[in-house]
Design a protein around this motif. Structure first.
Motif, PDB file in Angstrom:
ATOM      1  N   LEU A  28      29.995  42.170  39.293  1.00 44.57           N
ATOM      2  CA  LEU A  28      30.728  42.961  40.268  1.00 44.57           C
ATOM      3  C   LEU A  28      29.874  43.364  41.461  1.00 44.57           C
ATOM      4  CD1 LEU A  28      32.809  45.269  37.892  1.00 44.57           C
ATOM      5  CD2 LEU A  28      33.625  43.355  39.252  1.00 44.57           C
ATOM      6  N   MET A  29      28.563  43.265  41.334  1.00 47.85           N
ATOM      7  CA  MET A  29      27.689  43.662  42.427  1.00 47.85           C
ATOM      8  C   MET A  29      27.418  42.508  43.397  1.00 47.85           C
ATOM      9  SD  MET A  29      27.316  46.797  41.960  1.00 47.85           S
ATOM     10  CE  MET A  29      26.069  47.107  43.212  1.00 47.85           C
ATOM     11  N   ASN A  30      27.873  41.306  43.054  1.00 47.64           N
ATOM     12  CA  ASN A  30      27.574  40.158  43.894  1.00 47.64           C
ATOM     13  C   ASN A  30      28.608  40.039  45.005  1.00 47.64           C
ATOM     14  OD1 ASN A  30      26.739  37.745  44.986  1.00 47.64           O
ATOM     15  ND2 ASN A  30      26.404  36.776  43.012  1.00 47.64           N
ATOM     16  N   TYR A  31      28.521  40.940  45.998  1.00 43.07           N
ATOM     17  CA  TYR A  31      29.493  40.969  47.087  1.00 43.07           C
ATOM     18  C   TYR A  31      29.476  39.674  47.896  1.00 43.07           C
ATOM     19  CZ  TYR A  31      29.789  46.000  46.175  1.00 43.07           C
ATOM     20  OH  TYR A  31      29.970  47.208  45.582  1.00 43.07           O
ATOM     21  N   ALA A  32      28.313  39.082  48.043  1.00 47.42           N
ATOM     22  CA  ALA A  32      28.208  37.859  48.832  1.00 47.42           C
ATOM     23  C   ALA A  32      29.074  36.759  48.235  1.00 47.42           C
ATOM     24  CB  ALA A  32      26.749  37.409  48.905  1.00 47.42           C
ATOM     25  N   ALA A  33      29.033  36.611  46.919  1.00 49.60           N
ATOM     26  CA  ALA A  33      29.848  35.587  46.264  1.00 49.60           C
ATOM     27  C   ALA A  33      31.329  35.958  46.326  1.00 49.60           C
ATOM     28  CB  ALA A  33      29.396  35.406  44.821  1.00 49.60           C
ATOM     29  N   PHE A  34      31.649  37.244  46.184  1.00 51.02           N
ATOM     30  CA  PHE A  34      33.036  37.680  46.327  1.00 51.02           C
ATOM     31  C   PHE A  34      33.613  37.192  47.646  1.00 51.02           C
ATOM     32  CE2 PHE A  34      32.712  41.182  43.103  1.00 51.02           C
ATOM     33  CZ  PHE A  34      33.885  40.897  42.428  1.00 51.02           C
ATOM     34  N   ILE A  35      32.868  37.370  48.706  1.00 56.59           N
ATOM     35  CA  ILE A  35      33.357  37.007  50.033  1.00 56.59           C
ATOM     36  C   ILE A  35      33.532  35.499  50.156  1.00 56.59           C
ATOM     37  CG2 ILE A  35      32.785  37.048  52.496  1.00 56.59           C
ATOM     38  CD1 ILE A  35      31.424  39.739  51.991  1.00 56.59           C
ATOM     39  N   ARG A  36      32.627  34.722  49.585  1.00 54.34           N
ATOM     40  CA  ARG A  36      32.768  33.263  49.636  1.00 54.34           C
ATOM     41  C   ARG A  36      34.054  32.809  48.942  1.00 54.34           C
ATOM     42  NH1 ARG A  36      27.278  33.406  48.517  1.00 54.34           N
ATOM     43  NH2 ARG A  36      27.518  32.773  46.344  1.00 54.34           N
ATOM     44  N   TYR A  37      34.296  33.347  47.751  1.00 51.64           N
ATOM     45  CA  TYR A  37      35.500  32.957  47.019  1.00 51.64           C
ATOM     46  C   TYR A  37      36.756  33.404  47.754  1.00 51.64           C
ATOM     47  CZ  TYR A  37      33.132  31.272  42.805  1.00 51.64           C
ATOM     48  OH  TYR A  37      32.382  30.541  41.914  1.00 51.64           O
ATOM     49  N   ALA A  38      36.717  34.582  48.349  1.00 50.87           N
ATOM     50  CA  ALA A  38      37.875  35.064  49.101  1.00 50.87           C
ATOM     51  C   ALA A  38      38.125  34.193  50.325  1.00 50.87           C
ATOM     52  CB  ALA A  38      37.660  36.518  49.513  1.00 50.87           C
ATOM     53  N   PHE A  39      37.051  33.796  51.007  1.00 54.28           N
ATOM     54  CA  PHE A  39      37.193  32.933  52.175  1.00 54.28           C
ATOM     55  C   PHE A  39      37.810  31.592  51.780  1.00 54.28           C
ATOM     56  CE2 PHE A  39      35.524  29.552  54.921  1.00 54.28           C
ATOM     57  CZ  PHE A  39      35.986  29.980  56.153  1.00 54.28           C
ATOM     58  N   ARG A  40      37.303  30.997  50.716  1.00 55.65           N
ATOM     59  CA  ARG A  40      37.850  29.713  50.268  1.00 55.65           C
ATOM     60  C   ARG A  40      39.335  29.828  49.947  1.00 55.65           C
ATOM     61  NH1 ARG A  40      32.818  29.420  46.477  1.00 55.65           N
ATOM     62  NH2 ARG A  40      31.312  28.257  47.746  1.00 55.65           N
ATOM     63  N   GLY A  41      39.709  30.977  49.377  1.00 61.80           N
ATOM     64  CA  GLY A  41      41.105  31.175  49.025  1.00 61.80           C
ATOM     65  C   GLY A  41      42.009  31.404  50.212  1.00 61.80           C
ATOM     66  N   SER A  42      41.437  31.616  51.384  1.00 54.86           N
ATOM     67  CA  SER A  42      42.238  31.936  52.564  1.00 54.86           C
ATOM     68  C   SER A  42      42.509  30.724  53.453  1.00 54.86           C
ATOM     69  CB  SER A  42      41.531  33.016  53.399  1.00 54.86           C
ATOM     70  OG  SER A  42      40.368  32.501  54.026  1.00 54.86           O
ATOM     71  N   VAL A  43      41.902  29.578  53.139  1.00 52.57           N
ATOM     72  CA  VAL A  43      42.054  28.407  53.999  1.00 52.57           C
ATOM     73  C   VAL A  43      42.897  27.333  53.321  1.00 52.57           C
ATOM     74  CG1 VAL A  43      39.880  28.807  55.192  1.00 52.57           C
ATOM     75  CG2 VAL A  43      39.905  27.356  53.157  1.00 52.57           C
ATOM     76  N   LYS A  44      43.412  26.429  54.141  1.00 54.80           N
ATOM     77  CA  LYS A  44      44.117  25.243  53.665  1.00 54.80           C
ATOM     78  C   LYS A  44      43.355  24.006  54.108  1.00 54.80           C
ATOM     79  CE  LYS A  44      48.700  27.396  53.866  1.00 54.80           C
ATOM     80  NZ  LYS A  44      50.074  27.286  54.430  1.00 54.80           N
ATOM     81  N   ALA A  45      43.708  22.869  53.516  1.00 50.13           N
ATOM     82  CA  ALA A  45      42.931  21.656  53.726  1.00 50.13           C
ATOM     83  C   ALA A  45      42.960  21.152  55.165  1.00 50.13           C
ATOM     84  CB  ALA A  45      43.426  20.551  52.784  1.00 50.13           C
ATOM     85  N   ASN A  46      43.999  21.486  55.906  1.00 47.80           N
ATOM     86  CA  ASN A  46      44.062  21.010  57.294  1.00 47.80           C
ATOM     87  C   ASN A  46      43.499  22.022  58.291  1.00 47.80           C
ATOM     88  OD1 ASN A  46      46.187  22.876  57.074  1.00 47.80           O
ATOM     89  ND2 ASN A  46      47.396  21.830  58.630  1.00 47.80           N
ATOM     90  N   TYR A  47      42.994  23.157  57.798  1.00 54.63           N
ATOM     91  CA  TYR A  47      42.417  24.154  58.693  1.00 54.63           C
ATOM     92  C   TYR A  47      41.099  23.648  59.279  1.00 54.63           C
ATOM     93  CZ  TYR A  47      45.545  27.985  57.224  1.00 54.63           C
ATOM     94  OH  TYR A  47      46.625  28.787  56.991  1.00 54.63           O
TER      95      TYR A  47
END
Length: 282
Positions: free
Chosen positions: A244-263
Motif C-alpha cells: 500500500l505504500m508503493n504510490y509510484a506503482a499505484f499511479i502506473r497501474y492507474a495510468f495504464r487503466g485509463s488509456v485505450k490501444a488507439n490513444y
C-alpha cells in the motif's frame, strides 16, 4: 506529495466513473492487428539479457508471486529517429495514413510532416504520441514484441545496485519526483540512470506501453482470474494491493487503466523485448 496525491485521485476518479462501464467491449477489448505488409526498416538497437525470476506484483491474489521468464530487453526506449525510419518504410503508420481504429488524432501530432520531425524535436528523444498498435507493429518488424506488464514491472523494480529496490525509500521518491517534472519527454534517451540489468530510462523519461496494459481492468484482482472487478482502481481495489505504500506503482497501474490501444499521449513511449529459448510465452 499533495500535488502527486491529487494526480492519483484524478486518475482513479476517471477509472471509477459511472459513465464508463468496464464490462463493455469498447473499454477493455483490444482489436487484433496483424502486420503482414510491414517491412523491416534497417534499425538495430542494443539489448540486454534479463534473468527471470519471481516477484509479487502490486495487484495480486493473496500476495501470490508471479514468475517472469528470461528475456532480452531494449537498453533504451525507441527514439524519434528510429520511429522515423519505421514510418518511412511503412506508409500505413504515417500520421496522414494511419486508420483511426489504430490511432487517435494525437498520433504523431508533434511531427511537422509524415516523415519530418518538428524543428524543436530531438532525433534522440523518445518517440511519443504513438498508439499501442503502432508500437506493437514497430516491435514486430524487428522480430520483437512489447513487454508484458509483469516483465516491465519486474525489470523496473531495479535501481543501480539491486534487482528489487521497491523498499528503498530514496528510489521510490526518485520516481515520484519524476512524475511531477514537466516535459521530460523532451530529454534524450540514455540520460537517466543505468539500472541493475543495464537498462536505461525505465523511470525518469516517459511512460511506456506494455502488451497487456489493460489486463488489470480485464481480469480483476489477478491477471489469472476470470472475473472483472469494476472497483479495482476505486477504494476497494486498493485494498488488494501487495504494498500500500508503493504510490509510484499505484499511479502506473492507474495510468495504464485509463488509456485505450488507439490513444496517443505526449508522454507515453515504448521499448521492445525479445524472447529467448527460455522464455515462456506470456
Amino acid at each position: 506529495m499533495k500535488k502527486l496525491y491529487f494526480l492519483f485521485v484524478v486518475i482513479v476518479f476517471v477509472s471509477c466513473s459511472k459513465d464508463k462501464d468496464l464490462n463493455t467491449l469498447d473499454n477493455i477489448t483490444i482489436p487484433s492487428v496483424s502486420t503482414p505488409n510491414d517491412v523491416s526498416f534497417g534499425v538495430e538497437t542494443p539489448m540486454v539479457s534479463i534473468k527471470g525470476g519471481k516477484y509479487v506484483p502490486l495487484y495480486g491474489k493473496k500476495n501470490k508471486a508471479v514468475e517472469v521468464s528470461d528475456l532480452l530487453m531494449d537498453v533504451y526506449p525507441v527514439s524519434n529517429e528510429n520511429f522515423l525510419a519505421f514510418v518511412k518504410q511503412n506508409k500505413r503508420w504515417r500520421k496522414s495514413e494511419v486508420k483511426k481504429l489504430f490511432a487517435d488524432d494525437n498520433y504523431l501530432n508533434n511531427w511537422k510532416k509524415d516523415t519530418i520531425l518538428a524543428t524543436d524535436m530531438k532525433p534522440k528523444s523518445p518517440v511519443t504520441n504513438v498508439s499501442w498498435y503502432a508500437a506493437n507493429a514497430y516491435c514486430e518488424c524487428q522480430g520483437k514484441r512489447l513487454a508484458t506488464v509483469d516483465e516491465w514491472e519486474f525489470v523496473a523494480m531495479a535501481n543501480q545496485e539491486m534487482a528489487d529496490a521497491r523498499k528503498v525509500e530514496a528510489y521510490n521518491q526518485y520516481i515520484l519526483d519524476w512524475y511531477e517534472k514537466p516535459k521530460t519527454f523532451n530529454n534524450e534517451i540514455g540520460k537517466t540512470f543505468k539500472n541493475y540489468y543495464g537498462v536505461y530510462d525505465l523511470h525518469g523519461l516517459v511512460w511506456e506501453w506494455t502488451s497487456d496494459f489493460n489486463s488489470i481492468l480485464l481480469t480483476g484482482e489477478s491477471r489469472s482470474d476470470v472475473t472483472t472487478d469494476k472497483n479495482l482502481f476505486c477504494g476497494s481495489g486498493s485494498l488488494n494491493a501487495s504494498d500500500l505504500m508503493n504510490y509510484a506503482a499505484f499511479i502506473r497501474y492507474a495510468f495504464r487503466g485509463s488509456v485505450k490501444a488507439n490513444y496517443a499521449v505526449k508522454n507515453l513511449g515504448f521499448r521492445c523485448v525479445k524472447d529467448t529459448l527460455n522464455t515462456k510465452k506470456p
